[in-house]
Motif scaffolding. Sequence first.
Motif, mmCIF file in Angstrom:
data_model
loop_
_atom_site.group_PDB
_atom_site.id
_atom_site.type_symbol
_atom_site.label_atom_id
_atom_site.label_comp_id
_atom_site.label_asym_id
_atom_site.label_seq_id
_atom_site.Cartn_x
_atom_site.Cartn_y
_atom_site.Cartn_z
ATOM 1 N N ASN A 21 31.135 38.388 53.807
ATOM 2 C CA ASN A 21 30.159 39.349 54.306
ATOM 3 C C ASN A 21 28.787 39.052 53.708
ATOM 4 O O ASN A 21 28.625 38.983 52.485
ATOM 5 N N GLN A 22 27.785 38.862 54.556
ATOM 6 C CA GLN A 22 26.473 38.418 54.076
ATOM 7 C C GLN A 22 25.796 39.420 53.159
ATOM 8 O O GLN A 22 25.069 39.036 52.221
ATOM 9 N N TYR A 23 26.027 40.700 53.384
ATOM 10 C CA TYR A 23 25.373 41.720 52.568
ATOM 11 C C TYR A 23 26.020 41.812 51.186
ATOM 12 O O TYR A 23 25.314 41.881 50.168
ATOM 13 N N LEU A 24 27.345 41.818 51.160
ATOM 14 C CA LEU A 24 28.043 41.855 49.876
ATOM 15 C C LEU A 24 27.801 40.570 49.096
ATOM 16 O O LEU A 24 27.608 40.599 47.878
ATOM 17 N N VAL A 74 45.454 41.958 47.976
ATOM 18 C CA VAL A 74 44.979 41.649 49.328
ATOM 19 C C VAL A 74 46.010 40.813 50.080
ATOM 20 O O VAL A 74 46.266 41.032 51.272
ATOM 21 N N LYS A 75 46.622 39.848 49.386
ATOM 22 C CA LYS A 75 47.613 38.981 50.013
ATOM 23 C C LYS A 75 48.907 39.725 50.330
ATOM 24 O O LYS A 75 49.660 39.324 51.214
ATOM 25 N N SER A 76 49.148 40.797 49.611
ATOM 26 C CA SER A 76 50.396 41.553 49.799
ATOM 27 C C SER A 76 50.240 42.730 50.756
ATOM 28 O O SER A 76 51.219 43.149 51.377
ATOM 29 N N TYR A 77 49.018 43.262 50.872
ATOM 30 C CA TYR A 77 48.793 44.462 51.678
ATOM 31 C C TYR A 77 47.619 44.241 52.629
ATOM 32 O O TYR A 77 46.453 44.417 52.250
ATOM 33 N N PRO A 78 47.907 43.882 53.878
ATOM 34 C CA PRO A 78 46.860 43.548 54.859
ATOM 35 C C PRO A 78 45.895 44.697 55.187
ATOM 36 O O PRO A 78 44.850 44.457 55.785
ATOM 37 N N ILE A 79 46.240 45.920 54.803
ATOM 38 C CA ILE A 79 45.344 47.040 55.106
ATOM 39 C C ILE A 79 44.061 46.984 54.268
ATOM 40 O O ILE A 79 43.093 47.684 54.562
ATOM 41 N N LEU A 80 44.046 46.146 53.231
ATOM 42 C CA LEU A 80 42.878 46.055 52.358
ATOM 43 C C LEU A 80 41.800 45.168 52.969
ATOM 44 O O LEU A 80 42.093 44.110 53.522
ATOM 45 N N ASN A 81 40.550 45.612 52.842
ATOM 46 C CA ASN A 81 39.401 44.803 53.241
ATOM 47 C C ASN A 81 39.056 43.891 52.063
ATOM 48 O O ASN A 81 38.575 44.357 51.024
ATOM 49 N N ARG A 82 39.314 42.588 52.221
ATOM 50 C CA ARG A 82 39.178 41.674 51.088
ATOM 51 C C ARG A 82 37.750 41.616 50.541
ATOM 52 O O ARG A 82 37.546 41.683 49.318
ATOM 53 N N ASP A 83 36.770 41.439 51.415
ATOM 54 C CA ASP A 83 35.390 41.313 50.943
ATOM 55 C C ASP A 83 34.952 42.534 50.150
ATOM 56 O O ASP A 83 34.314 42.414 49.099
ATOM 57 N N LEU A 84 35.301 43.712 50.641
ATOM 58 C CA LEU A 84 34.917 44.937 49.944
ATOM 59 C C LEU A 84 35.620 45.044 48.597
ATOM 60 O O LEU A 84 34.993 45.361 47.579
ATOM 61 N N LEU A 139 28.430 50.657 54.525
ATOM 62 C CA LEU A 139 29.019 49.679 53.608
ATOM 63 C C LEU A 139 28.579 49.963 52.177
ATOM 64 O O LEU A 139 29.383 49.878 51.243
ATOM 65 N N GLU A 140 27.317 50.316 52.006
ATOM 66 C CA GLU A 140 26.829 50.669 50.673
ATOM 67 C C GLU A 140 27.594 51.861 50.116
ATOM 68 O O GLU A 140 28.012 51.867 48.948
ATOM 69 N N SER A 141 27.804 52.875 50.933
ATOM 70 C CA SER A 141 28.531 54.072 50.482
ATOM 71 C C SER A 141 29.974 53.745 50.123
ATOM 72 O O SER A 141 30.515 54.263 49.137
ATOM 73 N N GLU A 142 30.612 52.884 50.909
ATOM 74 C CA GLU A 142 32.005 52.512 50.630
ATOM 75 C C GLU A 142 32.117 51.741 49.318
ATOM 76 O O GLU A 142 33.030 51.981 48.516
ATOM 77 N N LEU A 143 31.172 50.829 49.084
ATOM 78 C CA LEU A 143 31.187 50.069 47.832
ATOM 79 C C LEU A 143 30.915 50.988 46.650
ATOM 80 O O LEU A 143 31.599 50.909 45.619
ATOM 81 N N LYS A 144 29.934 51.854 46.787
ATOM 82 C CA LYS A 144 29.613 52.781 45.691
ATOM 83 C C LYS A 144 30.783 53.718 45.416
ATOM 84 O O LYS A 144 31.048 54.062 44.257
ATOM 85 N N HIS A 145 31.506 54.125 46.472
ATOM 86 C CA HIS A 145 32.666 54.986 46.248
ATOM 87 C C HIS A 145 33.705 54.270 45.381
ATOM 88 O O HIS A 145 34.298 54.880 44.477
ATOM 89 N N CYS A 146 33.939 52.993 45.653
ATOM 90 C CA CYS A 146 34.905 52.235 44.851
ATOM 91 C C CYS A 146 34.513 52.224 43.377
ATOM 92 O O CYS A 146 35.372 52.368 42.496
ATOM 93 N N ILE A 147 33.219 52.080 43.119
ATOM 94 C CA ILE A 147 32.745 52.088 41.730
ATOM 95 C C ILE A 147 32.899 53.479 41.117
ATOM 96 O O ILE A 147 33.393 53.637 39.997
ATOM 97 N N LEU A 148 32.490 54.497 41.864
ATOM 98 C CA LEU A 148 32.548 55.874 41.354
ATOM 99 C C LEU A 148 33.973 56.339 41.078
ATOM 100 O O LEU A 148 34.197 57.188 40.210
ATOM 101 N N ALA A 149 34.936 55.795 41.796
ATOM 102 C CA ALA A 149 36.323 56.270 41.699
ATOM 103 C C ALA A 149 37.232 55.342 40.914
ATOM 104 O O ALA A 149 38.432 55.590 40.831
ATOM 105 N N HIS A 150 36.679 54.290 40.270
ATOM 106 C CA HIS A 150 37.591 53.275 39.722
ATOM 107 C C HIS A 150 38.351 53.706 38.474
ATOM 108 O O HIS A 150 39.322 53.058 38.098
ATOM 109 N N HIS A 151 37.973 54.804 37.848
ATOM 110 C CA HIS A 151 38.797 55.332 36.754
ATOM 111 C C HIS A 151 39.914 56.237 37.266
ATOM 112 O O HIS A 151 40.766 56.663 36.485
#
Length: 213
Positions: A21-24, A74-84, A139-151
């Motif tokens: 993904n060019q933005y990521l 990612v290799k085990s669960y195709p529902i995951l967006n790899r780039d994100l 996309l920015e919101s989705e990435l930031k959510h991953c950071i905000l929720a990683h604990h």
Amino acid sequence: SRYDINTMYQELLSWIGTVKNQYLSGLLTYYFIQDQETAKRFRMSSAAKSVHHGFVGGLLEHTLSVTRFCDFMVKSYPILNRDLLITAAILHDIGKTKEISAFPMNDYTDDGQLLGHIMIGTEMIHDMAKEIPGFPAKLESELKHCILAHHGELEYGSPKKPAMVEAVALNLADNTDARMETLTEIFAADKSKKEWLGFNRIFESNLRKTGEW
């Protein structure tokens, strides 16, 4: 770190090269290649003042482990967006470059005390995303959510609980590496011949070394 820092950083750059993904990709390229000050701090920082990876290169070592775990999922669960997910894994603790001071102090900065690495990292993503033309707001919101929720839990310092599958995967990878490294360091520090090491507050359990047979 017991691993060579330059070798680890080259591996990190190779993971960045897999993000299509060019933005990521642009976000990662800026912080880990173009912004030499952040890149240097990232290579030399610890991942914590104590508990796990509290040594030079610890942040880099931890980030690589989390990224490898995420790639496995990612290799085990195709529902995951790899780039994100890979981008979130690489960036999840970037706020620690400003949360914790450089060695030999390795102590919390003012922003580290007042904001914490989760908030700092989210702000860093937001600030750079604004500089990349056309960066999708969703996309920015989705990435930031991953950071905000990683604990994973509010009581563990996350402002949000995971609401996306990538956020769940990142939390699992982060927690797994942190706990396994914590046990590694506990076992390495113990010089006794005892199998039972006593109660540990992090694991809330009386820890025991695996027997030899």
